[in-house]
Structures are given as structure tokens and as C-alpha cells.
Design a protein around this motif. Sequence first.
Motif, PDB file in Angstrom:
ATOM      1  N   PRO A  77      33.174  36.006  54.631  1.00 46.62           N
ATOM      2  CA  PRO A  77      33.993  37.111  55.118  1.00 46.62           C
ATOM      3  C   PRO A  77      33.189  37.865  56.185  1.00 46.62           C
ATOM      4  O   PRO A  77      32.020  37.538  56.427  1.00 46.62           O
ATOM      5  CB  PRO A  77      34.184  37.972  53.870  1.00 46.62           C
ATOM      6  N   THR A  78      33.790  38.857  56.808  1.00 47.42           N
ATOM      7  CA  THR A  78      32.996  39.717  57.691  1.00 47.42           C
ATOM      8  C   THR A  78      32.357  40.849  56.894  1.00 47.42           C
ATOM      9  O   THR A  78      31.291  41.333  57.253  1.00 47.42           O
ATOM     10  CB  THR A  78      33.868  40.324  58.816  1.00 47.42           C
ATOM     11  N   HIS A  79      33.032  41.282  55.809  1.00 44.63           N
ATOM     12  CA  HIS A  79      32.529  42.387  54.986  1.00 44.63           C
ATOM     13  C   HIS A  79      32.740  42.103  53.502  1.00 44.63           C
ATOM     14  O   HIS A  79      33.767  41.540  53.134  1.00 44.63           O
ATOM     15  CB  HIS A  79      33.275  43.697  55.284  1.00 44.63           C
ATOM     16  N   VAL A  80      31.792  42.549  52.690  1.00 46.81           N
ATOM     17  CA  VAL A  80      32.006  42.613  51.244  1.00 46.81           C
ATOM     18  C   VAL A  80      31.786  44.072  50.845  1.00 46.81           C
ATOM     19  O   VAL A  80      30.773  44.673  51.209  1.00 46.81           O
ATOM     20  CB  VAL A  80      31.022  41.708  50.465  1.00 46.81           C
ATOM     21  N   VAL A  81      32.758  44.629  50.133  1.00 44.34           N
ATOM     22  CA  VAL A  81      32.681  46.045  49.756  1.00 44.34           C
ATOM     23  C   VAL A  81      32.649  46.176  48.233  1.00 44.34           C
ATOM     24  O   VAL A  81      33.451  45.539  47.540  1.00 44.34           O
ATOM     25  CB  VAL A  81      33.915  46.825  50.288  1.00 44.34           C
ATOM     26  N   ALA A  82      31.727  46.976  47.732  1.00 46.27           N
ATOM     27  CA  ALA A  82      31.651  47.193  46.282  1.00 46.27           C
ATOM     28  C   ALA A  82      31.134  48.589  45.992  1.00 46.27           C
ATOM     29  O   ALA A  82      30.338  49.138  46.762  1.00 46.27           O
ATOM     30  CB  ALA A  82      30.738  46.160  45.630  1.00 46.27           C
ATOM     31  N   CYS A  83      31.571  49.168  44.862  1.00 47.27           N
ATOM     32  CA  CYS A  83      31.033  50.463  44.454  1.00 47.27           C
ATOM     33  C   CYS A  83      29.654  50.251  43.825  1.00 47.27           C
ATOM     34  O   CYS A  83      29.351  49.174  43.334  1.00 47.27           O
ATOM     35  CB  CYS A  83      31.969  51.161  43.468  1.00 47.27           C
ATOM     36  N   VAL A  84      28.825  51.310  43.888  1.00 44.86           N
ATOM     37  CA  VAL A  84      27.471  51.213  43.349  1.00 44.86           C
ATOM     38  C   VAL A  84      27.129  52.435  42.509  1.00 44.86           C
ATOM     39  O   VAL A  84      27.180  53.562  42.995  1.00 44.86           O
ATOM     40  CB  VAL A  84      26.427  51.129  44.494  1.00 44.86           C
ATOM     41  N   GLY A  85      26.797  52.168  41.249  1.00 46.05           N
ATOM     42  CA  GLY A  85      26.160  53.197  40.419  1.00 46.05           C
ATOM     43  C   GLY A  85      24.727  52.722  40.287  1.00 46.05           C
ATOM     44  O   GLY A  85      23.864  53.007  41.102  1.00 46.05           O
ATOM     45  N   GLY A  86      24.464  51.930  39.250  1.00 49.69           N
ATOM     46  CA  GLY A  86      23.203  51.164  39.205  1.00 49.69           C
ATOM     47  C   GLY A  86      23.304  49.981  40.143  1.00 49.69           C
ATOM     48  O   GLY A  86      22.345  49.590  40.803  1.00 49.69           O
ATOM     49  N   GLY A  87      24.516  49.408  40.228  1.00 49.98           N
ATOM     50  CA  GLY A  87      24.783  48.399  41.243  1.00 49.98           C
ATOM     51  C   GLY A  87      25.007  46.975  40.764  1.00 49.98           C
ATOM     52  O   GLY A  87      24.771  46.030  41.520  1.00 49.98           O
ATOM     53  N   SER A  88      25.537  46.782  39.532  1.00 49.20           N
ATOM     54  CA  SER A  88      25.645  45.396  39.066  1.00 49.20           C
ATOM     55  C   SER A  88      26.797  44.631  39.697  1.00 49.20           C
ATOM     56  O   SER A  88      26.639  43.466  40.059  1.00 49.20           O
ATOM     57  CB  SER A  88      25.720  45.323  37.541  1.00 49.20           C
ATOM     58  N   ASN A  89      27.957  45.273  39.874  1.00 47.45           N
ATOM     59  CA  ASN A  89      29.047  44.490  40.480  1.00 47.45           C
ATOM     60  C   ASN A  89      28.755  44.243  41.954  1.00 47.45           C
ATOM     61  O   ASN A  89      29.056  43.179  42.494  1.00 47.45           O
ATOM     62  CB  ASN A  89      30.426  45.131  40.210  1.00 47.45           C
ATOM     63  N   ALA A  90      28.108  45.216  42.591  1.00 49.81           N
ATOM     64  CA  ALA A  90      27.728  45.033  43.999  1.00 49.81           C
ATOM     65  C   ALA A  90      26.696  43.911  44.124  1.00 49.81           C
ATOM     66  O   ALA A  90      26.792  43.058  45.017  1.00 49.81           O
ATOM     67  CB  ALA A  90      27.173  46.332  44.573  1.00 49.81           C
ATOM     68  N   ALA A  91      25.724  43.883  43.221  1.00 50.67           N
ATOM     69  CA  ALA A  91      24.708  42.826  43.283  1.00 50.67           C
ATOM     70  C   ALA A  91      25.363  41.461  43.130  1.00 50.67           C
ATOM     71  O   ALA A  91      25.028  40.515  43.843  1.00 50.67           O
ATOM     72  CB  ALA A  91      23.653  43.037  42.201  1.00 50.67           C
ATOM     73  N   VAL A 122      37.829  40.994  54.819  1.00 48.76           N
ATOM     74  CA  VAL A 122      37.086  41.885  53.932  1.00 48.76           C
ATOM     75  C   VAL A 122      37.361  41.509  52.473  1.00 48.76           C
ATOM     76  O   VAL A 122      38.519  41.332  52.091  1.00 48.76           O
ATOM     77  CB  VAL A 122      37.531  43.355  54.156  1.00 48.76           C
ATOM     78  N   ILE A 123      36.310  41.366  51.700  1.00 49.15           N
ATOM     79  CA  ILE A 123      36.508  41.200  50.255  1.00 49.15           C
ATOM     80  C   ILE A 123      36.062  42.485  49.564  1.00 49.15           C
ATOM     81  O   ILE A 123      34.932  42.935  49.741  1.00 49.15           O
ATOM     82  CB  ILE A 123      35.702  40.022  49.678  1.00 49.15           C
ATOM     83  N   VAL A 124      36.981  43.068  48.794  1.00 46.22           N
ATOM     84  CA  VAL A 124      36.617  44.221  47.969  1.00 46.22           C
ATOM     85  C   VAL A 124      36.454  43.732  46.538  1.00 46.22           C
ATOM     86  O   VAL A 124      37.324  43.024  46.020  1.00 46.22           O
ATOM     87  CB  VAL A 124      37.715  45.315  48.010  1.00 46.22           C
ATOM     88  N   CYS A 125      35.338  44.081  45.937  1.00 44.29           N
ATOM     89  CA  CYS A 125      35.139  43.690  44.550  1.00 44.29           C
ATOM     90  C   CYS A 125      35.886  44.662  43.647  1.00 44.29           C
ATOM     91  O   CYS A 125      35.504  45.823  43.524  1.00 44.29           O
ATOM     92  CB  CYS A 125      33.653  43.655  44.189  1.00 44.29           C
ATOM     93  N   LEU A 126      36.955  44.165  43.044  1.00 45.47           N
ATOM     94  CA  LEU A 126      37.769  45.009  42.164  1.00 45.47           C
ATOM     95  C   LEU A 126      37.132  44.915  40.776  1.00 45.47           C
ATOM     96  O   LEU A 126      37.550  44.138  39.931  1.00 45.47           O
ATOM     97  CB  LEU A 126      39.208  44.491  42.170  1.00 45.47           C
ATOM     98  N   SER A 127      36.099  45.729  40.582  1.00 50.60           N
ATOM     99  CA  SER A 127      35.191  45.510  39.461  1.00 50.60           C
ATOM    100  C   SER A 127      35.790  45.746  38.082  1.00 50.60           C
ATOM    101  O   SER A 127      35.347  45.153  37.110  1.00 50.60           O
ATOM    102  CB  SER A 127      33.951  46.380  39.638  1.00 50.60           C
ATOM    103  N   GLY A 128      36.792  46.623  37.985  1.00 54.66           N
ATOM    104  CA  GLY A 128      37.332  46.873  36.649  1.00 54.66           C
ATOM    105  C   GLY A 128      38.721  47.481  36.682  1.00 54.66           C
ATOM    106  O   GLY A 128      39.144  48.044  37.698  1.00 54.66           O
ATOM    107  N   ARG A 129      39.414  47.364  35.576  1.00 53.99           N
ATOM    108  CA  ARG A 129      40.776  47.914  35.514  1.00 53.99           C
ATOM    109  C   ARG A 129      40.753  49.342  34.974  1.00 53.99           C
ATOM    110  O   ARG A 129      39.780  49.775  34.361  1.00 53.99           O
ATOM    111  CB  ARG A 129      41.667  47.017  34.665  1.00 53.99           C
ATOM    112  N   GLY A 130      41.864  50.049  35.189  1.00 55.85           N
ATOM    113  CA  GLY A 130      41.855  51.495  34.989  1.00 55.85           C
ATOM    114  C   GLY A 130      42.315  52.017  33.649  1.00 55.85           C
ATOM    115  O   GLY A 130      42.374  53.226  33.446  1.00 55.85           O
ATOM    116  N   ASP A 131      42.586  51.137  32.699  1.00 54.06           N
ATOM    117  CA  ASP A 131      43.098  51.606  31.400  1.00 54.06           C
ATOM    118  C   ASP A 131      42.224  52.698  30.790  1.00 54.06           C
ATOM    119  O   ASP A 131      42.716  53.680  30.251  1.00 54.06           O
ATOM    120  CB  ASP A 131      43.167  50.455  30.383  1.00 54.06           C
TER     121      ASP A 131
END
Lengths: 402, 257
Positions: free
Chosen positions: A235-249, A380-389
Motif C-alpha cells: 500500500p502507500t500507507h498503513v495506519v494504526a492506533c498506538v498505545g503500547g503499540g501491538s496492533n501497529a507493530a 491506504v490500509i487501516v488496521c481495524l484493531s478491535g470492535r466496539g461492543d
Amino acid sequence: MHLFNELTNYQQPSEEGYYGQYGGAYIPEMLYSNVETLKNQYLQIMDDPAFKAEVAALLKDYVGRPTPLFYAERLSAEIGAKIYLKREDLCHTGAHKINNTIGQIILAQRLGKKKIIAETGAGQHGVATATVCALKGMECVVYMGEKDIERQAPNVARMKMLGAKVVPAVSGSKTLKDATNEAIRAWINEPDTTHYIIGSVVGPHPYPDMVARFQSVISAEMRTQLEEVTGSPLPTHVVACVGGGSNAAGAFYHYLNEPTVELVAVEAAGHGVHSGMSAATTQLGSTGILHGSKSIVMQTKDGQVVEPHSISAGLDYPGIGPLHAFLYASKRGTFMSATDEAALKWAFHLSEIEGIIPALETAHAFAVLPEMNLKPTDVVIVCLSGRGDKDLATYMQAMDLK
Amino acid sequence: MSRLTELFEQKNKRVLNVYCTAGYPQLNSTLEVMGSLQKNGADIIELGMPYSDPLADGEVIQSSSLVALNNGMTIDTLFDQLATMRTSIYIPVVLMGYMNPILQYGFENFCIKAKSLGVDGLILPDMPLYEFEQIYGKIIQDNGLDFIFLVTPETPETRLRKLDALSSGFLYAVSSSATTGTDKDFSKVAVYLERLKSMQLKNPFLVGFGIKDKASFDAVNIFANGAIIGSAYIQALSKGNNVETTTKTFLERVLSN
């Protein structure tokens, strides 16, 4: 599929666990023996064909991998670029966290451990740990900040139903940082029989590397799936949220050494980066040591760790994994941030235009899309790391205020 | 010769090291507590520099650290308080703390300042051996400070010998792998201490973690050169109204025959 790929520079910390100046193992001697055993054995165990097969089988039949790569048509039209969503929210238990706990529980069995401890913020890692412990018949104790226990009640109930003991961390800010302290202490007090499953790419070496490798299945699948659709794995971009950063890693991992792919990490700005109520570690932090590794840490000038703030319990952490600190310092990564308000807005917006209710953590990643100056040709790929329940209570509160 | 080395030359049995948290119970209690410890029979003072995330410490010491931080204790404030220390304190003083606050202060400046105030050594439980050998060991040594490594029953022999070789003053033998303030079964600990004693280490060794009264102090002294008391003393301070009375009563009990 290459789960645990051959390594090159950005993917490979030094023998002592350093990514550039970040990493290492700043631990008391009481943990030395356990951490050293792990350090000496994790690569060998993870490289064993029988281990790989066992992990791969569970990821497929139990977790439900590969997770889809979904082309978000309406979102793409609105943003003006091709946006794909990596659907980690469809993993069993509702987030990417289980990729790591599956790997670590089998590793713990190989190390002859009988009991598992874990820390959790939003409760997703706690649930993922409790789940694999139930699956493997292991005793499970999860440390969770008292404040997080209040704001993530459904996940607390899930962990208990799965047979885990949930221990409230009552020290300090009573959130993820303190839950991690308590888990480390518990490990110090019972090192022989216990394995500590850290949920993010933080902690002493080899945890950041080990967790990144277990999560790297995310980007391994992205490459194959994107190539099937577009003819190129990149892709041209990969987007992920980061706290400690596991889904981004995990989402960055197999792109770390692909210089054309821009890696965008989104931190939680809370009420605003400079509001005094934020968790945007790279913007507010400086080099420091937290939970056993040297990284970027939010701290006072006297070196006391400060309490962060984010509406999402999973991003409410005053540090960041050493790999991410290195991506930030070396400018390989692009670091952006999203406020509580923007994350909430995007949680609703994504629900409305794509029919997907994301976790609050994940919503942060979407909030930066309009600010990225994307072109129609961008992929662009966005990492949809988790659901909102788990965040429904917060979402319901927000709806009442509307 | 360092004050620690001198102490162990004169006394190599039943050496008592007592831990206290700087800035606890009141911000300005530091010197008063140290004075009381010296007066009532402590041989070494281990002065804890409070940190927000003290991984090796149990609840009691962590809460005292939090009180001290809320009292406003910082390394700068502590160094101000210690400016007159050596006019009244003549026993060895070691600073115990965690790496992060010291790195923010500046590691070398920290060592220079500590030495100039009459501090004798450092105990930094989260100092990795690797970093000590690469960077920090030389700075500590150049400034004439002793450095005390921790060893546990699980520390392999080759590593133990190395930690002993790199330590000076004494070696800190953790009674078992645990955080501070946990109860111990000292019959199991004895096997480990006997082994330590038979190793003929370069340094004398003091046992810490779980030493809380006369019984536990006596038990480890069969093999060790002495012991370190921390949580039990902090707990006594937290309950007592008067530092001198509390310290006197507490140490009299530990040291009684």
C-alpha cells in the motif's frame, strides 16, 4: 504463509534488545532468570515447525484467521483515496490481542509453566488471555486498574466467565501502567511456575520483539490479500492506533523494510496534546525507562512517570514500545494524534457509513484520515484493531449528549 | 578505603542495614530518621529515593514512596537535605533508587554530587549488568562510589561470581525471588545462604527482603554478615507518632539478645 519472516534491520533488535537507543532489559535481578530463559528460547521455540503448525492451526480454526481485508467504498469516496480495512475486529474475542496470546500460551506450555498472569487496560488483552487459558486449561490471573474495571465492565464480566481471576490494581493512577506494575510484581513473587503474557510491544527484551512477531501475522496477511486485489502487496500507507503499540507493530511489521510504505501511528491526544490531559507519548515524552525498557516516556523533569489521559483505556499509557520509539526517532514512522472528541466522532461516523462499530482505540486511527492529504491513487490500509461492543457504555453516554 | 569497607573490616557479623524512604514520613524527616537509626544501632543506612513505579518494592515501600513524592521529594531536594549530613552522620550511607529519575538528573552529575555530599554507595535494582559494564560502572567507579548488586537464589553461579566481582562494599542477597515486604520461610533460605557463604565471595553479603524482626535477623545471621530491614521499619514509622521513640523501640527489639 510466512508467519515469522526472515528479519532485517527494523525488524531485528540487537542481541540486548535495542532498536537504536531504545529497548534493553531494565529489570530487577529477581526477574533475571525468567527473562533470560525466555530470551534464550523464544526464537528457537517460535522457529520450531511443530510450534508454528500448532499456532497456525489455532489462528485459523479458533481465532478465524485470515481476517478479511475489506475495501471501504463509502469511506474511500469521502476521503478521496482507496481505503482498505484490516478486520482484526473479526478475530475471536473481538480484537487483534488474541494473535499474541495464542502464541504465548503455547510458548508458556513449552516452557513448562502452569499459571499465566497478564495486565490489561481496556480488557481486550485480559479477555484474550483468559480465553486461551480456558482453552489450554491454565490458571489465569489478570491485573487491571481499578479505574479501568469500572469503565470496562463487560470485559471484566467476560474474563470472570472464562474462569480468570481479575485483581484490581489500586496503586498510582489505577490504570494500565499500574496494572503492569502489579503484574510484574506478581511475576517476581512467583517466577518458577508462572509465565507473564505481556499484551503489548513493551516490557523488557525479548517481549517487544516476541509480541511484534506474534502480531506480525496481521501484515503478513495484508501483503497477500492486497496483492490479490491490486496486484501489489504494497500500500502507500498503513495506519494504526498506538498505545503500547501491538496492533501497529503487527500491521507495520512486514512493511518496516519497505521504504515506499508510509507507516502512520496514531496516538491518543485526550483533550488535546497540550491540554495536560493526553496520552500522546511521542509528543509529550522524553527518553526514559518504564516497565523494563528504555523508550519514550511521559514524565516530569524529575523522572517520575506522569498519569496520561485518554477516553480509551487501551491507549491510556504513558509509554510506547521501543520499536515505535525508534520509528519515531528515526522518522521511519509518521506520528499523528487524535483527540477523545475526534475518536468518538469517528466511532459514530464509521458505524454510520460502513456498518462497523469500532473500538474507541481503533476510532483514533480513522480520525487522522482527513488530515493525511491523501491522493486518489493512494492505497491506504487501516488496521481495524478491535470492535466496539466493550465501549457501548461510552457510546450510549455520547448519544444521550447529542 | 570506603566507609563500607572500613565498617566490614571492623565488624563482619550481625551488620544491620536499615532502609528508609527519603522525605518520609514528612518531607524534612530524612535527617531526623537517619540520625535516629544511627543512634539506635544501625550500622548502615540505605536511603531510598522515591520513584513512581518501583518494580522491586512491595506495597509498604511503594506507599511510603508515594507519600514522599506527594510531600515534594525530588533528587534535588534530597541533595539539599543531605548538604549537612556528614556533620552528624558518620555511618555508611547508600542511596537506593531506580534508573529513570537518575537518568533525568544526569547520571554522572548524580554520582559527582552524591559523592561530594558523603554518600558511600548505590543500590539500583533495575541497573542491567550489560549497561553497567558498557556505560555506568566506570562513572560510578571514577567517582569513588561503591555499587551493590542484588543476587537471588536463582542467580546462576557464574553470574553470581561476576556480580560479586563488579560489586564493592557488600553484596545484596535477596532472600528469595520476591518483592520487598513478603514473608519468608527461613529454613529454605538457609540452604541458599549456606551455599553463598561457602562460595567465599569477594564481598561480605547482607540478606534483604523478609527480614522484619529479631527472629528473622538472627536466622540469616547464622550464614550472612548481616541483614537489611526495610518494609518492617517503614511500617513501624507509619504507625508511630515520634521518629526517635519508634526507631528506638524497633531497633531494640531487633538487636536484643
